[in-house]
Design an enzyme around this catalytic site. Structure first.
Site, PDB file in Angstrom:
ATOM      1  CE  LYS A 189      64.450  53.442  15.895  1.00  0.00           C
ATOM      2  NZ  LYS A 189      63.221  53.765  16.591  1.00  0.00           N
TER       3      LYS A 189
HETATM    4  C1  PLP Z   1      61.795  52.995  16.133  1.00  0.00           C
HETATM    5  C2  PLP Z   1      61.318  51.786  15.455  1.00  0.00           C
HETATM    6  C3  PLP Z   1      60.137  51.757  14.699  1.00  0.00           C
HETATM    7  C4  PLP Z   1      59.152  52.879  14.652  1.00  0.00           C
HETATM    8  O1  PLP Z   1      59.653  54.097  14.378  1.00  0.00           O
HETATM    9  P1  PLP Z   1      58.903  55.426  14.900  1.00  0.00           P
HETATM   10  O2  PLP Z   1      59.608  56.491  14.170  1.00  0.00           O
HETATM   11  O3  PLP Z   1      59.109  55.471  16.386  1.00  0.00           O
HETATM   12  O4  PLP Z   1      57.478  55.312  14.543  1.00  0.00           O
HETATM   13  C5  PLP Z   1      59.809  50.597  14.025  1.00  0.00           C
HETATM   14  N1  PLP Z   1      60.574  49.520  14.099  1.00  0.00           N
HETATM   15  C6  PLP Z   1      61.706  49.480  14.822  1.00  0.00           C
HETATM   16  C7  PLP Z   1      62.527  48.241  14.843  1.00  0.00           C
HETATM   17  C8  PLP Z   1      62.106  50.604  15.541  1.00  0.00           C
HETATM   18  O5  PLP Z   1      63.217  50.559  16.274  1.00  0.00           O
END
Ligand code: PLP
Length: 373
Positions: A189
Site C-alpha cells: 500500500k
Molecule cells: C489491501 C486491501 C484490503 C485488506 O488489507 P490487508 O491489510 O491486506 O488486510 C482490503 N481492501 C482493499 C481494497 C485492499 O486493497
C-alpha cells in the site's frame, strides 16, 4: 523475444521505501523491551488522527481486521445485506461473510472502475444495512453522491480506503470525513507498517468498544482486574510495526507527489497506437496507488505479462472479479452478472509504480510496452 538490456535489474511492480531513520527506530523499539502494542502505536494513532481532521483513529494488524470490526461496530450481522463492488481485493467481501451477513454486489462504472453509484439504489432491500465503497487504485468514490444515497436509505458506510490513504475528496484528506473509514498498511500500500491497518471512527461509536473488539473483548478495571463483556478478536498492531508507520508518515506527501508525477509521465509517454485504455486521469484526488491500463479486448494477458517479465518488468493483475472465485460461485454468483467488472477484470494490468522509481524506470516500462504489444 530477447531481453532488451540484460544488465538492467528486475523492475518490480511495487516496492516500499523505508529510510534508515525508520530502520533505526525499529531497532530502538526492539531494544526497548516493549515490542507489542504500546507507546509507538499510540503515537501512530495520534499522527493518523491529525491527518483525519482530529477524528478518533485506532490501529489494527490488518486492513481486513479494520473492515471486520467496522461491520461489527455498525451492528451488521446474520440476516443483513451489505452492498459492495465485485472489482476489489477479495477481503472487502470476505469480511461481510465473516460477520455472517450477505454480500450484495453492484457492477462498476467502467469510467471510474468503482461501484456504479447510479445502480446502488436498485440493489437496496429492507435487509440492506451498509455500503462498502472501495477506492480502487486510490481513486475516490464520489463522496457527495455516496453519502446522499446512504442518508436517503439510512445505511451505514464503511469506506474501504485501503488503497486511498493520502488521496483527497473536495480538497480534504480521505478519512477526515464520512462514517467508518478503513485503511490498510500492507507492504504494497502507499504507506506501510509491513502489515497493518487503521480505522477512523464516527462520532456515535465508542472508541473503547472498538478497542475491546480489537483485543479479545478485554476491559481493564481500575483495581487491576479485568472483565470480558463482548467477543473480540486478536487484531492489535505491534510497536515494531507502528515505528515503521511513523517513519513512513514523514514521507506521505512526497510519496503521493512522486506517484502522481510518475503516472503523469506514463500518460505522456505511453504510445496511443498501442491501443491501451489508460486509467481515469485524476491528478487532484487520486493517490495513484496503482497504474492500471486495460489491454485491448481479446488480448492474451498471460502472454503480455510473460513478455514484460522477459524484459525485466513486473506486472500484476488487480483484480479478477471476486464473484467468479469458487467460494462466491458456490454462493450463487455466476459469470455474466457484472459485465463491466468482468470485462475490466479480464483486461487490467498493473504496471510498476512506486515512489523510488526513477523517470528512466518509467520510460523503460513504456519501451517494454512497445515490444510486448
Ligand atoms: C489491501 C486491501 C484490503 C485488506 O488489507 P490487508 O491489510 O491486506 O488486510 C482490503 N481492501 C482493499 C481494497 C485492499 O486493497
Amino acid at each position: 523475444m530477447s531481453p532488451a538490456s540484460p544488465a538492467l535489474p528486475m523492475l518490480p511492480m511495487t516496492r516500499p521505501s523505508i529510510d534508515e531513520e525508520t530502520i533505526a527506530a525499529v531497532c530502538e523499539v526492539l531494544r526497548s523491551g516493549w515490542i507489542t502494542s504500546g507507546p509507538k502505536v499510540q503515537a501512530f494513532e495520534a499522527a493518523l488522527s491529525e491527518i483525519c481532521g482530529g477524528r478518533p483513529v485506532r490501529a489494527f494488524n490488518s486492513g481486513t481486521a479494520t473492515l471486520e470490526v467496522a461491520l461489527r461496530l455498525a451492528g451488521v450481522g446474520p440476516g443483513d445485506e451489505v452492498i459492495t463492488t465485485p472489482l476489489t481485493w477479495v477481503a472487502t467481501a470476505n469480511v461481510i461473510l465473516e460477520v455472517g451477513a450477505t454480500p450484495v454486489l453492484v457492477d462498476i462504472d467502467p469510467a471510474s472502475r468503482n461501484i456504479d453509484l447510479e445502480r446502488i439504489e436498485e440493489a437496496i432491500t429492507p435487509r440492506t444495512r451498509a455500503l462498502i465503497p472501495v477506492d480502487l487504485a486510490g481513486l475516490p468514490v464520489d463522496r457527495g453522491r455516496l453519502y446522499a444515497i446512504a442518508g436517503r436509505h439510512r445505511l451505514r458506510v464503511v469506506e474501504d480506503a485501503a488503497q486511498s490513504f493520502g488521496a483527497a475528496w473536495n480538497g480534504q484528506p480521505i478519512g477526515s470525513s464520512g462514517d467508518f473509514v478503513s485503511f490498510s498498511f500492507h507492504a504494497n500500500k502507499n504507506l506501510t507498517t509491513c502489515e497493518g491497518g487503521a480505522l477512523v471512527l464516527p462520532a456515535d461509536i465508542d472508541p473503547a468498544l472498538c478497542e475491546r473488539l480489537r483485543l479479545q473483548g478485554v476491559r481493564r478495571l481500575a483495581d487491576g482486574n479485568m472483565d470480558v463483556d463482548v467477543l473480540g478478536g486478536k487484531f492489535n498492531l505491534t510497536d515494531v510495526a507502528a515505528a515503521v508507520g511513523l517513519g513512513q508518515l514523514r514521507h506521505l506527501r512526497e510519496f503521493t507527489a512522486r506517484r502522481r508525477a510518475l503516472a503523469q509521465r506514463y500518460f505522456e509517454r505511453i504510445d496511443p497506437a498501442l491501443g491501451l485504455t489508460l486509467p481515469p486521469a485524476d491528478f487532484v484526488n487520486c493517490n495513484w496507488h496503482m497504474f492500471q491500463p486495460l489491454l485491448p479486448a481479446g488480448s492474451d494477458r498471460g502472454a503480455f505479462i510473460a513478455a514484460m517479465k522477459e524484459q525485466g518488468i513486473g506486472v500484476g493483475v488487480h483484480y479478477p472479479p471476486l464473484h467468479l472465485f469458487s467460494l462466491y460461485r458456490g454462493l450463487g454468483f455466476h459469470a455474466g452478472q457484472f459485465p463491466h467488472a468482468e470485462d475490466i477484470g479480464a483486461r487490467t494490468v498493473t504496471l510498476p509504480l512506486f515512489p523510488a522509481m526513477s523517470d528512466a524506470d518509467a520510460d523503460r516500462v513504456c519501451a517494454a510496452l512497445n515490444r510486448a504489444l
